[in-house]
Design an enzyme around this catalytic site. Structure first.
Site, PDB file in Angstrom:
ATOM      1  N   LYS A 264       0.883  -1.238   0.013  1.00 46.96           N
ATOM      2  CA  LYS A 264      -0.070   0.028  -0.012  1.00 46.96           C
ATOM      3  C   LYS A 264       1.030   1.315  -0.050  1.00 46.96           C
ATOM      4  O   LYS A 264       1.346   1.559   1.157  1.00 46.96           O
ATOM      5  CB  LYS A 264      -1.025  -0.071   1.083  1.00 46.96           C
ATOM      6  CG  LYS A 264      -2.395   0.806   1.194  1.00 46.96           C
ATOM      7  CD  LYS A 264      -1.979   2.054   0.850  1.00 46.96           C
ATOM      8  CE  LYS A 264      -1.756   3.012   2.053  1.00 46.96           C
ATOM      9  NZ  LYS A 264      -1.812   4.492   1.498  1.00 46.96           N
TER      10      LYS A 264
ATOM     11  N   CYS B 132      13.915  10.829   6.584  1.00 44.61           N
ATOM     12  CA  CYS B 132      13.891  10.547   7.890  1.00 44.61           C
ATOM     13  C   CYS B 132      15.444  10.609   8.687  1.00 44.61           C
ATOM     14  O   CYS B 132      15.185  10.801   9.768  1.00 44.61           O
ATOM     15  CB  CYS B 132      13.558   8.891   8.266  1.00 44.61           C
ATOM     16  SG  CYS B 132      14.688   7.942   6.867  1.00 44.61           S
TER      17      CYS B 132
ATOM     18  N   GLU C  18      10.042   1.245  10.473  1.00 39.16           N
ATOM     19  CA  GLU C  18      10.913   2.488  10.064  1.00 39.16           C
ATOM     20  C   GLU C  18      10.311   3.857  10.158  1.00 39.16           C
ATOM     21  O   GLU C  18       9.542   4.037   9.405  1.00 39.16           O
ATOM     22  CB  GLU C  18      11.599   2.370   8.740  1.00 39.16           C
ATOM     23  CG  GLU C  18      12.004   0.793   8.458  1.00 39.16           C
ATOM     24  CD  GLU C  18      13.619   0.458   9.301  1.00 39.16           C
ATOM     25  OE1 GLU C  18      14.031   1.195   9.567  1.00 39.16           O
ATOM     26  OE2 GLU C  18      13.728  -0.565   9.285  1.00 39.16           O
TER      27      GLU C  18
ATOM     28  N   GLU D  39       9.844  16.195  14.924  1.00 40.84           N
ATOM     29  CA  GLU D  39      10.307  16.209  13.441  1.00 40.84           C
ATOM     30  C   GLU D  39       9.552  17.251  12.607  1.00 40.84           C
ATOM     31  O   GLU D  39       8.569  17.179  12.530  1.00 40.84           O
ATOM     32  CB  GLU D  39       9.938  14.586  13.028  1.00 40.84           C
ATOM     33  CG  GLU D  39      10.560  14.388  11.722  1.00 40.84           C
ATOM     34  CD  GLU D  39      10.279  13.121  11.025  1.00 40.84           C
ATOM     35  OE1 GLU D  39       8.979  12.611  11.388  1.00 40.84           O
ATOM     36  OE2 GLU D  39      11.001  12.402  10.452  1.00 40.84           O
TER      37      GLU D  39
HETATM   38  P1  NDP Z   1       2.793   8.459   7.030  1.00 39.61           P
HETATM   39  O1  NDP Z   1       3.147   7.866   8.328  1.00 39.61           O
HETATM   40  O2  NDP Z   1       1.924   9.516   6.948  1.00 39.61           O
HETATM   41  O3  NDP Z   1       2.505   7.328   6.014  1.00 39.61           O
HETATM   42  C1  NDP Z   1       3.228   5.938   5.926  1.00 39.61           C
HETATM   43  C2  NDP Z   1       2.272   5.200   5.030  1.00 39.61           C
HETATM   44  O4  NDP Z   1       1.215   4.659   6.142  1.00 39.61           O
HETATM   45  C3  NDP Z   1       1.676   5.517   3.858  1.00 39.61           C
HETATM   46  O5  NDP Z   1       1.364   4.565   2.952  1.00 39.61           O
HETATM   47  C4  NDP Z   1       0.306   6.009   4.553  1.00 39.61           C
HETATM   48  O6  NDP Z   1      -0.800   6.074   3.841  1.00 39.61           O
HETATM   49  C5  NDP Z   1      -0.115   4.802   5.749  1.00 39.61           C
HETATM   50  N1  NDP Z   1      -0.882   5.256   6.622  1.00 39.61           N
HETATM   51  C6  NDP Z   1      -1.247   6.380   7.424  1.00 39.61           C
HETATM   52  N2  NDP Z   1      -1.977   6.152   8.158  1.00 39.61           N
HETATM   53  C7  NDP Z   1      -2.370   5.060   8.392  1.00 39.61           C
HETATM   54  C8  NDP Z   1      -3.225   4.288   9.005  1.00 39.61           C
HETATM   55  N3  NDP Z   1      -3.926   4.881  10.130  1.00 39.61           N
HETATM   56  N4  NDP Z   1      -3.658   3.010   9.062  1.00 39.61           N
HETATM   57  C9  NDP Z   1      -2.637   2.262   8.050  1.00 39.61           C
HETATM   58  N5  NDP Z   1      -1.825   3.030   7.361  1.00 39.61           N
HETATM   59  C10 NDP Z   1      -1.533   4.245   7.238  1.00 39.61           C
HETATM   60  O7  NDP Z   1       4.260   8.827   6.375  1.00 39.61           O
HETATM   61  P2  NDP Z   1       4.631   9.761   5.358  1.00 39.61           P
HETATM   62  O8  NDP Z   1       4.346   8.910   4.126  1.00 39.61           O
HETATM   63  O9  NDP Z   1       4.241  11.125   5.457  1.00 39.61           O
HETATM   64  O10 NDP Z   1       6.159   9.631   5.528  1.00 39.61           O
HETATM   65  C11 NDP Z   1       6.908  10.616   6.318  1.00 39.61           C
HETATM   66  C12 NDP Z   1       7.417   9.856   7.341  1.00 39.61           C
HETATM   67  O11 NDP Z   1       7.844   8.568   7.196  1.00 39.61           O
HETATM   68  C13 NDP Z   1       8.378  10.729   8.255  1.00 39.61           C
HETATM   69  O12 NDP Z   1       7.995  10.507   9.728  1.00 39.61           O
HETATM   70  C14 NDP Z   1       9.653  10.062   8.067  1.00 39.61           C
HETATM   71  O13 NDP Z   1      10.629  10.214   9.210  1.00 39.61           O
HETATM   72  C15 NDP Z   1       9.094   8.763   7.910  1.00 39.61           C
HETATM   73  N6  NDP Z   1      10.323   7.860   7.191  1.00 39.61           N
HETATM   74  C16 NDP Z   1      10.956   7.093   8.008  1.00 39.61           C
HETATM   75  C17 NDP Z   1      12.107   6.313   7.261  1.00 39.61           C
HETATM   76  C18 NDP Z   1      12.912   5.255   8.038  1.00 39.61           C
HETATM   77  O14 NDP Z   1      13.674   4.525   7.160  1.00 39.61           O
HETATM   78  N7  NDP Z   1      13.044   5.032   9.267  1.00 39.61           N
HETATM   79  C19 NDP Z   1      12.201   6.532   5.600  1.00 39.61           C
HETATM   80  C20 NDP Z   1      11.316   7.408   5.150  1.00 39.61           C
HETATM   81  C21 NDP Z   1      10.388   8.103   5.970  1.00 39.61           C
HETATM   82  P3  NDP Z   1      -1.394   7.430   3.095  1.00 39.61           P
HETATM   83  O15 NDP Z   1      -0.007   8.117   2.670  1.00 39.61           O
HETATM   84  O16 NDP Z   1      -2.301   7.276   2.068  1.00 39.61           O
HETATM   85  O17 NDP Z   1      -1.830   8.357   4.290  1.00 39.61           O
END
Ligand code: NDP
Length: 503
Positions: A179, A288, A254, A389
């Site tokens: 997803k 991140c 992550e 963040e």
């Molecule tokens: P989100 O947490 O908003 O989304 C991540 C994924 O989870 C998306 O596919 C999102 O869908 C989905 N999602 C969101 N809410 C739900 C829910 N309630 N139930 C199930 N799935 C859900 O992150 P971002 O896409 O905004 O990415 C940024 C974040 O990711 C930052 O905090 C960053 O630090 C972190 N990150 C961490 C990395 C690591 O290696 N540790 C690497 C890259 C990023 P949708 O987008 O459709 O809402």
């Protein structure tokens, strides 16, 4: 006409592109222009359920589980070749959907391909052990794939992060329901086109685009998953953990970060400034492991702030599809508003804007979500901007006096993902690397990544590790088999049992 030309994508379920059962679709916006660039099928609960069923069928009965490791590897190599062949096109798709400059996105495609190649090499090398205990028993283990893996991925490195998860899962023999983020789903959906062309059997990879709280939630709640793997924000991690916890689904997370860039006063300041600029502003600061806090020793603090401000003033902001552009917009209107509100709050708390802090001037920036690379000086660790963040092009520069103070500031956050240490003193570099709580540490560098090295964090940055040999433990479980060799039968309740050995 290919899917790519129409920029209209359906869901990939059991090797077929299908619309959502409800007929729902959603639009994807180009953050540099505000224009709609693609229409995606919007998966509902029952579409996600179908995708999981397809993955389960492919896992239990399909050719993936019975294929030799070598044959699985061959398909993954083919996927890598196709990614490389289409690197420019994929880079362009990524730039128009998440706003990252084409120079970044297309060069990242080579790294994406390398993940498939690295893990393809493991397909026929996943093996167990024999364990000596006594001459009466033969003990051995095999490593078995976890089954259907659900993967939730973010928008900042859409294809890269999907591939970091997909390649090891496939190598292990798992099947996948992916997803992608609703904000930049184009390239993670294109990987479905590539997978089918490479010969991946139906159901091994299913792609269900949609929204986090609907399709993401349906995936996270599905009791048939052998594992759920999320890269995303820490709050999303907490929500998803509750959903998956109901089913005791194993998790890998992550999550967010707030990486320190620790700069000691023995460095060449220009080199450290260049490293910090890269750490802080690549992907418009939306990574991140963004160098979000430059923790700089007092003796070079003023020089560092001044040189960093001059450096970032030269970053070319603009159209992400222009090869000359070095920095694009942030992903969306909510991100734009959030980042600028952090800048305002920092000023309210006494920080000084050394550079940036607003939308750049010029008609070309009007309809996109552009923010100048921003250097905040005189930041104290207690400020909100230093604790949370930001996920945007903002670096907080914080002074320190002693090595122990630098470590204390570095660790004084809820996150523990990345950190870079800039010094010429070898022993000090290793001491600080030992003491900083972070899963990934660079010395005199930042944001290096390779499929052969582990990636993951401590504290609120998540758990589990991507990449490296460790993936074998993340996507397979050991199965222990014990064979009695002793020819004498055992009857515990008869004369041959009691008194010898219970277990
Ligand atoms: P989100 O947490 O908003 O989304 C991540 C994924 O989870 C998306 O596919 C999102 O869908 C989905 N999602 C969101 N809410 C739900 C829910 N309630 N139930 C199930 N799935 C859900 O992150 P971002 O896409 O905004 O990415 C940024 C974040 O990711 C930052 O905090 C960053 O630090 C972190 N990150 C961490 C990395 C690591 O290696 N540790 C690497 C890259 C990023 P949708 O987008 O459709 O809402």
């Amino acid at each position: 006409m290919t899917l790519l030309e129409t920029l209209k994508y359906d869901l990939l379920i059991h090797g077929e592109w299908r619309p959502a059962k409800s007929g729902d679709r959603f639009d994807v916006e180009n953050p540099a222009t505000g224009e709609c660039i693609a229409s995606m099928a919007n998966a509902g609960e029952s579409d996600v359920a179908d995708a999981v069923e397809s993955a389960q069928t492919a896992f239990t009965g399909g050719p993936w589980s019975t294929m030799t490791g070598g044959d699985r590897g061959r398909i993954m190599w083919k996927m890598a070749d196709l990614i490389e062949e289409r690197a420019d096109e994929l880079g362009n798709l990524e730039s128009i959907s998440n706003g990252r400059p084409i120079s970044e996105t297309s060069s990242q495609m080579a790294v994406v391909a390398s993940y498939f190649r690295y893990f393809a090499g493991f397909c026929d090398k996943i093996q167990g052990t024999t364990i000596p205990t006594s001459s009466s028993h033969l003990n051995y283990t095999t490593r078995v794939p976890l089954g259907v893996v659900g993967q939730l991925t973010p928008w900042n490195h859409p294809l890269m992060i999907a591939s970091k998860k997909l390649a090891p899962a496939l190598a292990a023999g798992c099947t996948v329901v992916l997803k992608p983020s609703e904000w930049a789903p184009l390239t993670p959906t294109e990987i479905g086109v590539i997978a089918l062309e490479a010969g991946l059997p139906p159901g091994v990879l299913n792609i269900v685009n949609g929204f986090g709280p609907t399709s993401g939630k349906a995936l996270a709640s599905d009791s048939r998953l052998g594992k759920l793997d999320l890269t995303g924000g820490t709050e999303t991690g907490r929500t998803v953990a509750k959903l998956a916890g109901e089913n005791l689904t194993p998790l890998q997370f992550e999550l967010g970060g707030k990486a320190p860039v620790i700069v000691f006063d023995d460095v060449n300041v220009d080199d450290a400034v260049n490293g910090c600029a890269f750490a802080s502003f690549i992907a418009s600061g939306q990574t991140c492991i963004q160098g979000s806090r430059a923790i700089v020793q007092r003796a070079i603090y003023d020089e560092f702030v001044e040189k960093l401000s001059r450096k970032v003033a030269g970053i070319r902001i603009g159209d992400p599809t222009d090869p000359q552009t070095q920095m694009g917009p942030v992903i969306s209107r909510p991100s734009f508003d959030r980042v600028l509100s952090y800048v305002r709050s920092s000023v309210d708390e006494g920080a000084r804007i050394a550079y940036g802090g607003k939308k750049p001037d010029g008609a070309q920036f009007e309809s996109g979500y552009f923010i100048e690379p921003t250097v905040l000086a005189d930041v104290r660790q207690s400020m909100k901007v230093a604790q949370e963040e930001i996920f945007g092009p903002v670096v907080c520069v914080i002074p320190f006096e002693t090595e122990s103070e630098a470590v204390e500031i570095a660790n004084d956050i809820p996150y523990g993902l990345g950190c870079s240490i800039w010094t010429r003193d070898v022993a000090r570099a290793h001491r600080v690397a030992r003491d900083v709580i972070a899963g990934v540490i660079w010395i005199n560098d930042h944001h290096r990544l390779h499929p052969a090295v582990p990636w993951g964090g401590f504290k609120d940055s998540g758990y589990g590790r991507e990449g490296s040999f460790e993936f074998i433990n993340e996507y397979t479980a050991s199965k222990y088999v014990c064979v009695r060799l002793d020819p004498e039968p055992v009857d515990w309740y008869g004369s041959s049992g009691t008194g010898r050995r219970l277990n």
